[in-house]
Write a protein that holds these residues in place. Sequence first.
Motif, PDB file in Angstrom:
ATOM      1  N   THR A   1       1.057  -0.993  -0.272  1.00 33.43           N
ATOM      2  CA  THR A   1       0.262   0.032  -0.263  1.00 33.43           C
ATOM      3  C   THR A   1       0.696   1.359  -0.132  1.00 33.43           C
ATOM      4  O   THR A   1       1.542   1.556   0.755  1.00 33.43           O
ATOM      5  N   PRO A   2       0.343   2.207  -0.609  1.00 36.73           N
ATOM      6  CA  PRO A   2      -0.086   1.807  -2.190  1.00 36.73           C
ATOM      7  C   PRO A   2       0.574   0.836  -2.616  1.00 36.73           C
ATOM      8  O   PRO A   2       1.898   1.152  -3.747  1.00 36.73           O
ATOM      9  N   ALA A   3      -0.914   0.662  -3.859  1.00 40.35           N
ATOM     10  CA  ALA A   3      -0.148  -1.008  -4.569  1.00 40.35           C
ATOM     11  C   ALA A   3       0.939  -0.171  -5.740  1.00 40.35           C
ATOM     12  O   ALA A   3       0.115   1.028  -6.215  1.00 40.35           O
ATOM     13  N   PRO A   4       2.188  -0.611  -6.355  1.00 38.60           N
ATOM     14  CA  PRO A   4       2.477  -2.068  -5.317  1.00 38.60           C
ATOM     15  C   PRO A   4       3.173  -2.098  -4.445  1.00 38.60           C
ATOM     16  O   PRO A   4       3.671  -3.396  -3.997  1.00 38.60           O
ATOM     17  N   GLY A   5       3.870  -1.106  -3.806  1.00 38.59           N
ATOM     18  CA  GLY A   5       4.100  -1.088  -2.581  1.00 38.59           C
ATOM     19  C   GLY A   5       5.844  -1.432  -2.741  1.00 38.59           C
ATOM     20  O   GLY A   5       6.274  -2.073  -4.257  1.00 38.59           O
ATOM     21  N   PHE A   6       6.788  -1.606  -1.997  1.00 41.53           N
ATOM     22  CA  PHE A   6       7.742  -2.020  -2.062  1.00 41.53           C
ATOM     23  C   PHE A   6       7.563  -3.511  -2.325  1.00 41.53           C
ATOM     24  O   PHE A   6       8.663  -4.312  -2.248  1.00 41.53           O
ATOM     25  N   GLY A   7       6.694  -4.367  -1.293  1.00 41.05           N
ATOM     26  CA  GLY A   7       6.777  -5.652  -1.559  1.00 41.05           C
ATOM     27  C   GLY A   7       6.367  -6.250  -2.891  1.00 41.05           C
ATOM     28  O   GLY A   7       7.178  -7.164  -3.682  1.00 41.05           O
ATOM     29  N   GLY A   8       5.256  -5.678  -3.811  1.00 41.25           N
ATOM     30  CA  GLY A   8       5.688  -5.626  -5.092  1.00 41.25           C
ATOM     31  C   GLY A   8       6.831  -5.006  -6.103  1.00 41.25           C
ATOM     32  O   GLY A   8       7.031  -5.645  -6.590  1.00 41.25           O
ATOM     33  N   ILE A   9       6.962  -4.279  -5.344  1.00 31.77           N
ATOM     34  CA  ILE A   9       9.005  -3.875  -6.372  1.00 31.77           C
ATOM     35  C   ILE A   9       9.953  -5.218  -6.189  1.00 31.77           C
ATOM     36  O   ILE A   9      10.015  -5.824  -6.376  1.00 31.77           O
ATOM     37  N   LEU A  10       9.698  -5.339  -5.477  1.00 33.88           N
ATOM     38  CA  LEU A  10      10.331  -6.795  -4.657  1.00 33.88           C
ATOM     39  C   LEU A  10      10.194  -7.977  -5.306  1.00 33.88           C
ATOM     40  O   LEU A  10      11.061  -8.898  -5.970  1.00 33.88           O
ATOM     41  N   LEU A  11       8.803  -8.268  -5.375  1.00 32.83           N
ATOM     42  CA  LEU A  11       8.368  -9.743  -6.291  1.00 32.83           C
ATOM     43  C   LEU A  11       9.092  -9.512  -7.748  1.00 32.83           C
ATOM     44  O   LEU A  11       9.123 -10.329  -7.994  1.00 32.83           O
ATOM     45  N   GLY A  12       8.240  -8.063  -8.313  1.00 40.03           N
ATOM     46  CA  GLY A  12       8.900  -8.561  -9.566  1.00 40.03           C
ATOM     47  C   GLY A  12      10.297  -8.466  -9.637  1.00 40.03           C
ATOM     48  O   GLY A  12      10.509  -8.493 -11.235  1.00 40.03           O
ATOM     49  N   ALA A  13      10.975  -7.547  -9.482  1.00 35.92           N
ATOM     50  CA  ALA A  13      12.729  -7.516  -9.439  1.00 35.92           C
ATOM     51  C   ALA A  13      13.104  -8.800  -8.802  1.00 35.92           C
ATOM     52  O   ALA A  13      13.980  -9.578  -9.584  1.00 35.92           O
ATOM     53  N   VAL A  14      12.415  -9.710  -8.186  1.00 43.80           N
ATOM     54  CA  VAL A  14      12.738 -11.338  -8.082  1.00 43.80           C
ATOM     55  C   VAL A  14      12.698 -12.062  -9.094  1.00 43.80           C
ATOM     56  O   VAL A  14      13.058 -13.030  -9.936  1.00 43.80           O
ATOM     57  N   ALA A  15      11.246 -12.160  -9.963  1.00 42.00           N
ATOM     58  CA  ALA A  15      11.241 -12.308 -10.962  1.00 42.00           C
ATOM     59  C   ALA A  15      11.759 -12.330 -12.336  1.00 42.00           C
ATOM     60  O   ALA A  15      12.606 -12.468 -12.390  1.00 42.00           O
ATOM     61  N   GLY A  16      11.987 -11.157 -11.967  1.00 43.55           N
ATOM     62  CA  GLY A  16      13.517 -10.296 -13.460  1.00 43.55           C
ATOM     63  C   GLY A  16      14.348 -11.235 -13.176  1.00 43.55           C
ATOM     64  O   GLY A  16      15.165 -11.339 -14.230  1.00 43.55           O
ATOM     65  N   ALA A  17      15.154 -10.686 -11.876  1.00 43.11           N
ATOM     66  CA  ALA A  17      16.683 -11.604 -11.712  1.00 43.11           C
ATOM     67  C   ALA A  17      16.625 -13.091 -12.271  1.00 43.11           C
ATOM     68  O   ALA A  17      17.699 -13.586 -12.436  1.00 43.11           O
ATOM     69  N   PHE A  18      15.832 -13.807 -12.289  1.00 41.85           N
ATOM     70  CA  PHE A  18      15.416 -15.266 -11.769  1.00 41.85           C
ATOM     71  C   PHE A  18      15.332 -15.398 -13.568  1.00 41.85           C
ATOM     72  O   PHE A  18      15.320 -17.198 -13.626  1.00 41.85           O
ATOM     73  N   ILE A  19      14.316 -14.856 -13.773  1.00 39.55           N
ATOM     74  CA  ILE A  19      13.461 -15.227 -15.222  1.00 39.55           C
ATOM     75  C   ILE A  19      14.223 -15.843 -16.405  1.00 39.55           C
ATOM     76  O   ILE A  19      14.132 -17.171 -17.384  1.00 39.55           O
ATOM     77  N   ALA A  20      15.637 -15.215 -16.405  1.00 38.34           N
ATOM     78  CA  ALA A  20      16.084 -16.136 -17.962  1.00 38.34           C
ATOM     79  C   ALA A  20      17.038 -16.671 -17.699  1.00 38.34           C
ATOM     80  O   ALA A  20      17.571 -18.154 -18.526  1.00 38.34           O
ATOM     81  N   GLN A  21      17.208 -17.443 -16.434  1.00 41.14           N
ATOM     82  CA  GLN A  21      17.987 -18.498 -16.372  1.00 41.14           C
ATOM     83  C   GLN A  21      16.487 -19.960 -16.461  1.00 41.14           C
ATOM     84  O   GLN A  21      17.056 -21.130 -15.422  1.00 41.14           O
ATOM     85  N   VAL A  22      14.805 -19.817 -16.583  1.00 36.61           N
ATOM     86  CA  VAL A  22      14.443 -20.728 -16.715  1.00 36.61           C
ATOM     87  C   VAL A  22      13.884 -20.937 -18.409  1.00 36.61           C
ATOM     88  O   VAL A  22      14.111 -20.761 -18.903  1.00 36.61           O
ATOM     89  N   ASP A  23      13.400 -22.499 -18.189  1.00 37.82           N
ATOM     90  CA  ASP A  23      13.384 -23.215 -19.513  1.00 37.82           C
ATOM     91  C   ASP A  23      12.768 -22.130 -20.400  1.00 37.82           C
ATOM     92  O   ASP A  23      11.452 -21.264 -19.474  1.00 37.82           O
ATOM     93  N   ASP A  24      13.164 -21.649 -21.143  1.00 35.08           N
ATOM     94  CA  ASP A  24      12.438 -20.515 -22.114  1.00 35.08           C
ATOM     95  C   ASP A  24      10.794 -21.583 -22.583  1.00 35.08           C
ATOM     96  O   ASP A  24       9.670 -21.046 -22.251  1.00 35.08           O
ATOM     97  N   ASP A  25      11.044 -23.143 -22.269  1.00 38.54           N
ATOM     98  CA  ASP A  25       9.655 -23.692 -22.837  1.00 38.54           C
ATOM     99  C   ASP A  25       8.319 -23.646 -21.050  1.00 38.54           C
ATOM    100  O   ASP A  25       7.114 -23.933 -22.015  1.00 38.54           O
ATOM    101  N   LEU A  26       9.040 -22.562 -20.022  1.00 40.00           N
ATOM    102  CA  LEU A  26       8.106 -22.709 -19.048  1.00 40.00           C
ATOM    103  C   LEU A  26       7.338 -21.523 -18.869  1.00 40.00           C
ATOM    104  O   LEU A  26       6.435 -21.544 -18.116  1.00 40.00           O
ATOM    105  N   HIS A  27       8.130 -20.136 -19.659  1.00 38.56           N
ATOM    106  CA  HIS A  27       7.755 -19.095 -19.837  1.00 38.56           C
ATOM    107  C   HIS A  27       6.210 -18.952 -19.596  1.00 38.56           C
ATOM    108  O   HIS A  27       4.999 -18.052 -19.076  1.00 38.56           O
TER     109      HIS A  27
END
Length: 234
Positions: free
Chosen positions: A30-56
């Motif tokens: 609060t207010p959305a997305p807040g610090f929590g949303g920023i962290l979640l998005g950043a963790v997703a971005g930091a690791f997504i390139a290492q996830v198999d493309d067929d799982l995206h």
Amino acid sequence: MVLAELEVFQSRPIAPTRRVALGSCVLPVTPAPGFGGILLGAVAGAFIAQVDDDLHADLDRLSHQLELGQSIPQPRLRHRFQTDHIGLTRRVHRLVGDGERMHLDLDTSDGTSPGPQVLAVVYAAGRLPIESRGPVMRVIRRGLRWRGRSHDGLIDAISGRGSGLVTALGRYRDPEAWALGVLGLAGPSPDRQAVQRRFRDLLRVAHPDHGGRHSGAAERIAELSEARRILLVP
């Protein structure tokens, strides 16, 4: 200063059964997305390139299903989501504030599997209150599209706010000053009528039904509402 924290439990890479669970999470939205949303998005971005493309595609689909509160069959992305932590390895990711900047403190120690980290992000967002879930999932989906390398650039990209992150930190340190700035009011302590009048004027400008841009409208309206709340607290 820790602004948000995500605790993830994952099975070891050599384990025959792949499992992931959430631990203690501090995710202010609060207010959305807040610090929590920023962290979640950043963790997703930091690791997504290492996830198999067929799982995206399945990750994107899972984010929409959880946003709508649907029941999720298991396993997903070759991992079973559970509540039990026994036998799993702990990883902790943090968003940290330092002066007027934010940076990521991500656990990338040996044995950290990218798939469980991204799955944990999406499942953590699925547990948020329904009014915050949509804006946070949109930030996560920005993270899922990230292909850069700089963590600083990642925070700016997924938040969509750039220098506005300084304003977010200002809210954390001095809520009243932040609220006055959001509403464009002179302080200190404007009267209630002035706050309400200014809120209605800015809300009309921001709302898509009155010509405001659809992009970012929900976040702006949430920001205005939070500023009004802060200034009208008795």
